[in-house]
Design a protein around this motif. Structure first.
Motif, PDB file in Angstrom:
ATOM      1  N   TYR A 193       0.852  -1.185   0.000  1.00  0.00           N
ATOM      2  CA  TYR A 193       0.000   0.000   0.000  1.00  0.00           C
ATOM      3  C   TYR A 193       0.888   1.235   0.000  1.00  0.00           C
ATOM      4  CZ  TYR A 193      -3.104   3.726   1.605  1.00  0.00           C
ATOM      5  OH  TYR A 193      -3.785   4.921   1.725  1.00  0.00           O
ATOM      6  N   PHE A 194       0.753   2.048  -1.022  1.00  0.00           N
ATOM      7  CA  PHE A 194       1.494   3.304  -1.100  1.00  0.00           C
ATOM      8  C   PHE A 194       0.548   4.382  -0.600  1.00  0.00           C
ATOM      9  CE2 PHE A 194       3.765   6.907  -2.593  1.00  0.00           C
ATOM     10  CZ  PHE A 194       5.085   6.502  -2.741  1.00  0.00           C
ATOM     11  N   ASP A 195       0.814   4.824   0.637  1.00  0.00           N
ATOM     12  CA  ASP A 195      -0.144   5.667   1.358  1.00  0.00           C
ATOM     13  C   ASP A 195       0.187   7.148   1.213  1.00  0.00           C
ATOM     14  OD1 ASP A 195      -2.109   6.571   3.072  1.00  0.00           O
ATOM     15  OD2 ASP A 195      -0.939   6.193   4.881  1.00  0.00           O
ATOM     16  N   ASN A 196      -0.745   7.875   0.663  1.00  0.00           N
ATOM     17  CA  ASN A 196      -0.598   9.324   0.570  1.00  0.00           C
ATOM     18  C   ASN A 196      -1.614  10.065   1.428  1.00  0.00           C
ATOM     19  OD1 ASN A 196       1.533   9.537  -1.482  1.00  0.00           O
ATOM     20  ND2 ASN A 196       0.040   8.576  -2.832  1.00  0.00           N
ATOM     21  N   VAL A 197      -2.513   9.337   2.113  1.00  0.00           N
ATOM     22  CA  VAL A 197      -3.609  10.034   2.794  1.00  0.00           C
ATOM     23  C   VAL A 197      -3.722   9.793   4.295  1.00  0.00           C
ATOM     24  CG1 VAL A 197      -4.986  10.099   0.685  1.00  0.00           C
ATOM     25  CG2 VAL A 197      -5.356   8.257   2.310  1.00  0.00           C
ATOM     26  N   GLY A 198      -3.275   8.665   4.799  1.00  0.00           N
ATOM     27  CA  GLY A 198      -3.408   8.386   6.232  1.00  0.00           C
ATOM     28  C   GLY A 198      -4.830   8.053   6.646  1.00  0.00           C
ATOM     29  N   SER A 199      -5.102   8.230   7.905  1.00  0.00           N
ATOM     30  CA  SER A 199      -6.396   8.027   8.595  1.00  0.00           C
ATOM     31  C   SER A 199      -7.183   6.792   8.113  1.00  0.00           C
ATOM     32  CB  SER A 199      -7.219   9.320   8.608  1.00  0.00           C
ATOM     33  OG  SER A 199      -7.675   9.677   7.353  1.00  0.00           O
ATOM     34  N   ALA A 200      -8.471   6.961   7.820  1.00  0.00           N
ATOM     35  CA  ALA A 200      -9.340   5.795   7.607  1.00  0.00           C
ATOM     36  C   ALA A 200      -8.897   4.901   6.440  1.00  0.00           C
ATOM     37  CB  ALA A 200     -10.782   6.265   7.378  1.00  0.00           C
ATOM     38  N   MET A 201      -8.321   5.507   5.391  1.00  0.00           N
ATOM     39  CA  MET A 201      -7.881   4.693   4.255  1.00  0.00           C
ATOM     40  C   MET A 201      -6.729   3.775   4.658  1.00  0.00           C
ATOM     41  SD  MET A 201      -8.769   4.225   1.095  1.00  0.00           S
ATOM     42  CE  MET A 201      -9.357   5.668   0.186  1.00  0.00           C
ATOM     43  N   LEU A 202      -5.854   4.270   5.511  1.00  0.00           N
ATOM     44  CA  LEU A 202      -4.743   3.452   5.994  1.00  0.00           C
ATOM     45  C   LEU A 202      -5.254   2.272   6.824  1.00  0.00           C
ATOM     46  CD1 LEU A 202      -1.768   2.846   6.524  1.00  0.00           C
ATOM     47  CD2 LEU A 202      -1.722   4.714   8.179  1.00  0.00           C
ATOM     48  N   ASP A 203      -6.210   2.536   7.708  1.00  0.00           N
ATOM     49  CA  ASP A 203      -6.802   1.444   8.500  1.00  0.00           C
ATOM     50  C   ASP A 203      -7.396   0.373   7.591  1.00  0.00           C
ATOM     51  OD1 ASP A 203      -6.326   3.207  10.514  1.00  0.00           O
ATOM     52  OD2 ASP A 203      -8.424   3.794  10.759  1.00  0.00           O
ATOM     53  N   ALA A 204      -8.132   0.840   6.570  1.00  0.00           N
ATOM     54  CA  ALA A 204      -8.811  -0.091   5.668  1.00  0.00           C
ATOM     55  C   ALA A 204      -7.796  -0.907   4.871  1.00  0.00           C
ATOM     56  CB  ALA A 204      -9.746   0.672   4.734  1.00  0.00           C
ATOM     57  N   ALA A 205      -6.707  -0.259   4.465  1.00  0.00           N
ATOM     58  CA  ALA A 205      -5.684  -0.983   3.703  1.00  0.00           C
ATOM     59  C   ALA A 205      -5.017  -2.042   4.578  1.00  0.00           C
ATOM     60  CB  ALA A 205      -4.653  -0.001   3.152  1.00  0.00           C
ATOM     61  N   LEU A 211      -0.104 -11.346   4.388  1.00  0.00           N
ATOM     62  CA  LEU A 211       1.073 -11.586   5.214  1.00  0.00           C
ATOM     63  C   LEU A 211       2.273 -10.876   4.593  1.00  0.00           C
ATOM     64  CD1 LEU A 211       0.943 -15.391   6.167  1.00  0.00           C
ATOM     65  CD2 LEU A 211      -0.026 -13.429   7.370  1.00  0.00           C
ATOM     66  N   PHE A 212       3.093 -10.297   5.457  1.00  0.00           N
ATOM     67  CA  PHE A 212       4.306  -9.596   5.046  1.00  0.00           C
ATOM     68  C   PHE A 212       4.029  -8.403   4.125  1.00  0.00           C
ATOM     69  CE2 PHE A 212       5.504 -13.963   6.088  1.00  0.00           C
ATOM     70  CZ  PHE A 212       6.363 -13.713   7.147  1.00  0.00           C
ATOM     71  N   GLY A 213       2.848  -7.813   4.295  1.00  0.00           N
ATOM     72  CA  GLY A 213       2.517  -6.611   3.522  1.00  0.00           C
ATOM     73  C   GLY A 213       3.394  -5.431   3.917  1.00  0.00           C
ATOM     74  N   ARG A 214       3.559  -4.505   2.980  1.00  0.00           N
ATOM     75  CA  ARG A 214       4.380  -3.313   3.234  1.00  0.00           C
ATOM     76  C   ARG A 214       3.573  -2.054   2.940  1.00  0.00           C
ATOM     77  NH1 ARG A 214       6.901  -6.186  -1.145  1.00  0.00           N
ATOM     78  NH2 ARG A 214       5.366  -7.690  -0.402  1.00  0.00           N
ATOM     79  N   VAL A 215       3.701  -1.097   3.834  1.00  0.00           N
ATOM     80  CA  VAL A 215       3.061   0.205   3.629  1.00  0.00           C
ATOM     81  C   VAL A 215       4.163   1.253   3.534  1.00  0.00           C
ATOM     82  CG1 VAL A 215       1.504   1.941   4.562  1.00  0.00           C
ATOM     83  CG2 VAL A 215       1.043  -0.486   4.992  1.00  0.00           C
ATOM     84  N   ALA A 216       4.232   1.929   2.394  1.00  0.00           N
ATOM     85  CA  ALA A 216       5.122   3.085   2.271  1.00  0.00           C
ATOM     86  C   ALA A 216       4.316   4.297   2.709  1.00  0.00           C
ATOM     87  CB  ALA A 216       5.598   3.250   0.835  1.00  0.00           C
ATOM     88  N   VAL A 217       4.711   4.897   3.829  1.00  0.00           N
ATOM     89  CA  VAL A 217       3.971   6.047   4.350  1.00  0.00           C
ATOM     90  C   VAL A 217       4.600   7.302   3.757  1.00  0.00           C
ATOM     91  CG1 VAL A 217       3.043   7.177   6.398  1.00  0.00           C
ATOM     92  CG2 VAL A 217       3.574   4.732   6.473  1.00  0.00           C
ATOM     93  N   CYS A 218       3.963   7.784   2.717  1.00  0.00           N
ATOM     94  CA  CYS A 218       4.518   8.884   1.912  1.00  0.00           C
ATOM     95  C   CYS A 218       3.862  10.209   2.253  1.00  0.00           C
ATOM     96  CB  CYS A 218       4.296   8.545   0.447  1.00  0.00           C
ATOM     97  SG  CYS A 218       4.837   9.823  -0.687  1.00  0.00           S
ATOM     98  N   GLY A 219       2.555  10.170   2.520  1.00  0.00           N
ATOM     99  CA  GLY A 219       1.832  11.402   2.815  1.00  0.00           C
ATOM    100  C   GLY A 219       0.633  11.078   3.678  1.00  0.00           C
ATOM    101  N   ALA A 220       0.070  12.125   4.275  1.00  0.00           N
ATOM    102  CA  ALA A 220      -1.089  11.947   5.147  1.00  0.00           C
ATOM    103  C   ALA A 220      -1.997  13.158   4.946  1.00  0.00           C
ATOM    104  CB  ALA A 220      -0.634  11.807   6.595  1.00  0.00           C
ATOM    105  N   ILE A 221      -2.352  13.402   3.665  1.00  0.00           N
ATOM    106  CA  ILE A 221      -3.046  14.642   3.308  1.00  0.00           C
ATOM    107  C   ILE A 221      -4.323  14.824   4.130  1.00  0.00           C
ATOM    108  CG2 ILE A 221      -4.308  13.623   1.337  1.00  0.00           C
ATOM    109  CD1 ILE A 221      -2.797  17.056   1.004  1.00  0.00           C
ATOM    110  N   SER A 222      -4.967  13.704   4.515  1.00  0.00           N
ATOM    111  CA  SER A 222      -6.210  13.836   5.275  1.00  0.00           C
ATOM    112  C   SER A 222      -5.942  14.261   6.706  1.00  0.00           C
ATOM    113  CB  SER A 222      -6.980  12.513   5.265  1.00  0.00           C
ATOM    114  OG  SER A 222      -6.318  11.564   6.077  1.00  0.00           O
ATOM    115  N   GLU A 223      -4.658  14.178   7.153  1.00  0.00           N
ATOM    116  CA  GLU A 223      -4.336  14.499   8.550  1.00  0.00           C
ATOM    117  C   GLU A 223      -3.635  15.843   8.715  1.00  0.00           C
ATOM    118  OE1 GLU A 223      -2.440  11.307  10.742  1.00  0.00           O
ATOM    119  OE2 GLU A 223      -3.362   9.775   9.482  1.00  0.00           O
ATOM    120  N   TYR A 224      -3.049  16.368   7.611  1.00  0.00           N
ATOM    121  CA  TYR A 224      -2.229  17.583   7.737  1.00  0.00           C
ATOM    122  C   TYR A 224      -2.987  18.735   8.385  1.00  0.00           C
ATOM    123  CZ  TYR A 224       1.028  15.446   4.406  1.00  0.00           C
ATOM    124  OH  TYR A 224       1.913  14.614   3.780  1.00  0.00           O
TER     125      TYR A 224
END
Lengths: 309, 309
Positions: A193-205, A211-224
């Protein structure tokens, strides 16, 4: 020679979403000369500009350069600031501030170095029609992955599917339950999951990760703009699925820069990638361009072009 | 020969915190023999046990073994289950279910493989007097790190500081503001957080982390029994401080097992580490032992010893 240097200032600390009224266009006189022996370079644009006077032997008048400039017509570049000469002929100048600039490196380094994709893996990208997301999706397809993006309008969703090669895409605003939406788009689960938004979308992802999933936390536009808005990740999921979440900034990955430029230029030359840019004209359009990022106005990289360039 | 095999069952799905009344002690007849050619092994304890009858040529009667057993007096081990013979003479048998067992490997692999500590780094451990935390702190000291632990009573805090070599420790129940507590204990910030609890403690640790900080997500005891209780990590912090959060399970790190056993045994022999164990006696004490984990009753690894062993 003295010029009036128009520039944009922020009038006060911004609380919540930025709006146009938080900014002001001002003008200050600037002498276009440099002291003897100075290493200063003065240029006339943001992102990509043209040298008007230089005290640094590496640069001369009319060189086209890309670098970290400012929201103004003329910027004084201090010694120690990285400035790169660009070839003004092969690609549109704007590319050096978008697909071949920091957004491109963020997408390239984030996807390759943080996500470490394997062929056939399932990739989810949020704000997929944005400056970084639109490129992550393309790199993912070039890496043999299955890619689904989400965006905030039908036009953006169509762009992802019809122009950028995403396998599928959806409008998150039409999905009342993000977890079940992702379950529908990823019946076999999400590997990256390449995350640009954070919050609820991140939870859902995270809830839909393999197993062994990776999240690149790039941005959190919904949280800024809302410090109270936070992801509520299920850490039990993170443990049992051995998920890695990793925040990153492109400039920690400069060792990839040469490879990024050469491979991306090559993809552009052969039509395997395309830059998506959203260009306004005139310094006075900077405030609405910036505030619009938080409203999702932009499609692709938001750029402001100065008429003088 | 037929025996009555006492075992513990869970009566119903547990909603919320487990209590003793969720469990029941039952007894079933079990024939202590194996079919000709069977690979089954029958043993008589949980965690560490003694072979009473074996159809597997690798094991014979009276061998002491460690492995994944069950809450019962006699367990039938099916072929394909990993069972390790242990030397009953060098260390107390309990060590093979605690410091030399899965808790030990979890601490060792989590700290070395996930946290990748460097000498001088600042390490924070939650549930630091628990089965895993008490070992993580000791491995961290042996790696030249500065270590602070938190626990839920004065006696536990004293144990950490006086017996286990933690540089400092605090009782989280006496800290109304976890963020400022961690700021006080880590004026130079946290490099590594070994997380056993999740939720508010995780948020507070992330808020106090240094650039390139690492979080080993090992447990989330505060979240297990309350699905509504979640961490609310500041993802903007995760990005700008380039923090990595990684969930893990010890059995993905079996490549470290031999090194773990040899180095930890050596530390024990030379008095450089100590096992902290909390032992109840009798199968009927399993329910209170288990429920007590959620109340923080235990100090160190909670074990139940069967009188027959």
């Amino acid at each position: 020679m003295e010029v009036e240097n128009k520039h944009i200032i922020i009038k006060h600390a911004i609380d919540g979403l930025p709006t146009e009224s938080d900014f002001e266009l001002r003008s200050t006189p600037l002498v276009l000369s440099v002291a003897q022996g100075s290493k200063e370079v003065r240029i006339d644009a943001y992102g990509v500009g043209k040298v008007v006077v230089s005290g640094n032997e590496e640069f001369e008048r009319d060189d086209v350069v890309a670098g970290l400039l400012a929201w103004e017509e003329y910027t004084v570049i201090r010694p120690g600031t990285t400035l790169t000469k660009v070839d003004p002929n092969e690609f549109p100048l704007s590319y050096h501030a978008s697909i071949l600039g920091p957004s491109g490196l963020t997408a390239y380094a984030g996807f390759h170095d943080i996500c470490k994709p394997k062929k056939g893996e399932k990739v989810f990208v949020s704000t997929a029609s944005g400056s970084v997301g639109s490129l992550v999706g393309q790199y993912a397809k070039l890496s043999g992955c299955y890619v689904v993006g989400c965006a905030g309008s039908k036009a953006k969703v169509d762009l992802l599917k019809e122009k950028l090669g995403f396998d599928d895409a959806f409008n998150y605003k039409e999905e009342p339950d993000l977890k079940s939406a992702l379950r529908r788009y990823f019946p076999e689960g999400i590997d990256i999951y390449f995350d640009n938004v954070g919050s609820a979308m991140l939870d859902a992802a995270v809830a839909n990760m393999n197993l062994f999933g990776r999240v690149a936390v790039c941005g959190a536009i919904s949280e800024y703009a809302d410090a109270g808005k936070r992801a509520a990740i299920d850490m039990v999921d993170v443990i049992y699925k051995r998920i890695t979440l990793r925040g990153f900034l492109a400039f920690d990955h400069l060792h990839l820069h040469a490879g990024f430029i050469s491979s991306t230029s090559d993809h552009l030359r052969h039509g395997r990638m395309r830059a998506v840019e959203d260009i306004s004209t005139g310094l006075e359009s900077v405030p609405s361009a910036f505030a619009g990022l938080f409203r999702g106005d932009n499609v692709g990289k938001k750029l402001v072009r100065l008429p003088s360039l």
